[in-house]
Write an enzyme that holds these catalytic residues in place. Structure first.
Site, PDB file in Angstrom:
ATOM      1  N   GLN A  89      59.786  33.949  68.980  1.00 20.65           N
ATOM      2  CA  GLN A  89      58.623  33.262  69.546  1.00 20.65           C
ATOM      3  C   GLN A  89      57.596  34.295  70.009  1.00 20.65           C
ATOM      4  OE1 GLN A  89      59.940  29.795  72.264  1.00 20.65           O
ATOM      5  NE2 GLN A  89      61.790  30.976  71.942  1.00 20.65           N
ATOM      6  N   HIS A 140      55.220  31.973  66.577  1.00 22.75           N
ATOM      7  CA  HIS A 140      53.968  31.796  67.314  1.00 22.75           C
ATOM      8  C   HIS A 140      52.905  32.815  66.914  1.00 22.75           C
ATOM      9  CE1 HIS A 140      56.296  29.440  70.661  1.00 22.75           C
ATOM     10  NE2 HIS A 140      56.017  28.709  69.606  1.00 22.75           N
TER      11      HIS A 140
HETATM   12  P1  OAD Z   1      59.730  32.320  79.057  1.00 16.17           P
HETATM   13  O1  OAD Z   1      58.961  33.218  79.966  1.00 16.17           O
HETATM   14  O2  OAD Z   1      59.529  30.869  79.178  1.00 16.17           O
HETATM   15  O3  OAD Z   1      61.288  32.613  79.243  1.00 16.17           O
HETATM   16  C1  OAD Z   1      61.767  33.924  79.298  1.00 16.17           C
HETATM   17  C2  OAD Z   1      63.273  33.920  79.404  1.00 16.17           C
HETATM   18  O4  OAD Z   1      63.689  35.271  79.378  1.00 16.17           O
HETATM   19  C3  OAD Z   1      63.813  33.291  80.687  1.00 16.17           C
HETATM   20  O5  OAD Z   1      64.845  32.342  80.374  1.00 16.17           O
HETATM   21  C4  OAD Z   1      64.394  34.485  81.435  1.00 16.17           C
HETATM   22  O6  OAD Z   1      65.547  34.169  82.199  1.00 16.17           O
HETATM   23  C5  OAD Z   1      64.743  35.426  80.297  1.00 16.17           C
HETATM   24  N1  OAD Z   1      64.811  36.848  80.672  1.00 16.17           N
HETATM   25  C6  OAD Z   1      64.205  37.522  81.677  1.00 16.17           C
HETATM   26  N2  OAD Z   1      64.557  38.820  81.656  1.00 16.17           N
HETATM   27  C7  OAD Z   1      65.415  38.988  80.630  1.00 16.17           C
HETATM   28  C8  OAD Z   1      66.152  40.102  80.092  1.00 16.17           C
HETATM   29  N3  OAD Z   1      66.065  41.329  80.616  1.00 16.17           N
HETATM   30  N4  OAD Z   1      66.938  39.882  79.015  1.00 16.17           N
HETATM   31  C9  OAD Z   1      67.047  38.640  78.459  1.00 16.17           C
HETATM   32  N5  OAD Z   1      66.393  37.572  78.925  1.00 16.17           N
HETATM   33  C10 OAD Z   1      65.587  37.732  79.986  1.00 16.17           C
HETATM   34  O7  OAD Z   1      59.448  32.845  77.572  1.00 16.17           O
HETATM   35  P2  OAD Z   1      59.692  32.086  76.176  1.00 16.17           P
HETATM   36  O8  OAD Z   1      60.821  31.140  76.261  1.00 16.17           O
HETATM   37  O9  OAD Z   1      59.701  33.108  75.125  1.00 16.17           O
HETATM   38  O10 OAD Z   1      54.087  30.583  73.583  1.00 16.17           O
HETATM   39  O11 OAD Z   1      58.349  31.264  76.075  1.00 16.17           O
HETATM   40  C11 OAD Z   1      58.125  30.479  74.942  1.00 16.17           C
HETATM   41  C12 OAD Z   1      56.669  30.422  74.631  1.00 16.17           C
HETATM   42  O12 OAD Z   1      55.923  30.086  75.812  1.00 16.17           O
HETATM   43  C13 OAD Z   1      56.044  31.743  74.220  1.00 16.17           C
HETATM   44  O13 OAD Z   1      56.254  32.028  72.856  1.00 16.17           O
HETATM   45  C14 OAD Z   1      54.600  31.528  74.527  1.00 16.17           C
HETATM   46  C15 OAD Z   1      54.762  30.945  75.899  1.00 16.17           C
HETATM   47  O14 OAD Z   1      53.716  30.195  76.389  1.00 16.17           O
HETATM   48  C16 OAD Z   1      52.827  30.647  73.154  1.00 16.17           C
HETATM   49  O15 OAD Z   1      52.046  31.495  73.552  1.00 16.17           O
HETATM   50  C17 OAD Z   1      52.496  29.574  72.177  1.00 16.17           C
END
Ligand code: OAD
Length: 234
Positions: free
Chosen positions: A89, A107
């Site tokens: 993503q 994305h």
């Molecule tokens: P989020 O910010 O929603 O989620 C990030 C995840 O990473 C959370 O579940 C955290 O617990 C986890 N996290 C934090 N530190 C970490 C680490 N060191 N190792 C592993 N995991 C860790 O981000 P996404 O789910 O990627 O879309 O967000 C999805 C979409 O929302 C993105 O692609 C973007 C955003 O708005 C668009 O821009 C269309």
């Protein structure tokens, strides 16, 4: 020669946390500092393209200054042992810079631009440095916009991603809050008898469907742990 098993790594912003790139929804995340509707929608672009361009220029600068972390590198290394596809993503190119050769960006890719006119999908324009300006135009004279999927826009690679996930033997989900649809729905695309793992420090707060092994760890540590478990292969 035995055929390699298929592996899909499905990554979100947490994959890049250890490269110093902030996630979106953690405490202090990007969406605490910016409003989605101001910078990441087609309406935002219409209302204030300069603000949108500036937002993505800053993101691009940060990405160019960052380096792939251990999780990106381990992911790339999996290609030695598995037929590996990364479905991400993330709009950065850290998986590619780590050496992954099959990366599908759900994305989009912030290091590319496309037309803001009616023929957006016709051509992608690589962005050399970090800055894209409103005076940079496509061949038809429309300003270039980042090649990212904004909220409210279609996710063109969704079906392709679902097909790849439905055929994989091993499915590892890393660092995504599974909040943003339709991408989050891909977690249900894996077949019943595949090995399914979630790696995320907040994994127990996510609604992991049945059948997933949950590793409540950071991306690099989680992958290392899983590799050790599979030590007959490494
Ligand atoms: P989020 O910010 O929603 O989620 C990030 C995840 O990473 C959370 O579940 C955290 O617990 C986890 N996290 C934090 N530190 C970490 C680490 N060191 N190792 C592993 N995991 C860790 O981000 P996404 O789910 O990627 O879309 O967000 C999805 C979409 O929302 C993105 O692609 C973007 C955003 O708005 C668009 O821009 C269309």
């Amino acid at each position: 020669m035995t055929q390699k098993q298929k592996l899909v790594i499905f990554s979100g912003a947490g994959m890049c946390a250890e490269s110093g790139i902030s996630t979106f929804r953690d405490t202090g995340g990007l969406w605490e500092k910016f409003k989605v509707e101001d910078v990441a929608t087609p309406q935002a672009w219409t209302a204030d393209p300069e603000k949108v361009q500036h937002f993505y220029n800053q993101r691009r600068k940060q990405i160019l200054d960052a380096s792939p972390n251990s999780a990106h590198l381990q992911t790339a290394e999996f290609e030695k042992y598995y037929e590996t596809t990364v479905i991400t993503q993330n709009v950065d190119d850290l998986h590619e810079r780590a050496g992954s050769s099959q990366v599908l960006h759900l994305h989009g890719n912030i290091r590319q631009a496309k037309s803001s006119g009616p023929n957006q999908e016709r051509k992608l324009y690589p962005i050399e440095g970090w800055e894209l300006s409103l005076t940079d135009t496509c061949d038809e004279g429309f300003p270039l916009r980042p090649n990212v999927v904004w909220f409210g826009e279609e996710v063109p690679m969704l079906e392709t991603a679902a097909k790849i996930i439905s055929k994989t033997d091993i499915f590892i989900v890393i660092g995504t809050s599974l909040n943003v649809y339709p991408a989050a729905g891909l977690i249900h695309a894996a077949k019943n008898d595949s090995k399914k793992i979630i790696i995320d420090p907040h994994a127990n707060e996510l609604n992991a469907p049945a059948g997933f092994e949950v590793l409540k760890m950071g991306a690099g540590e989680g992958l290392k742990y899983w590799r050790k478990k599979m030590e007959n292969l490494f």
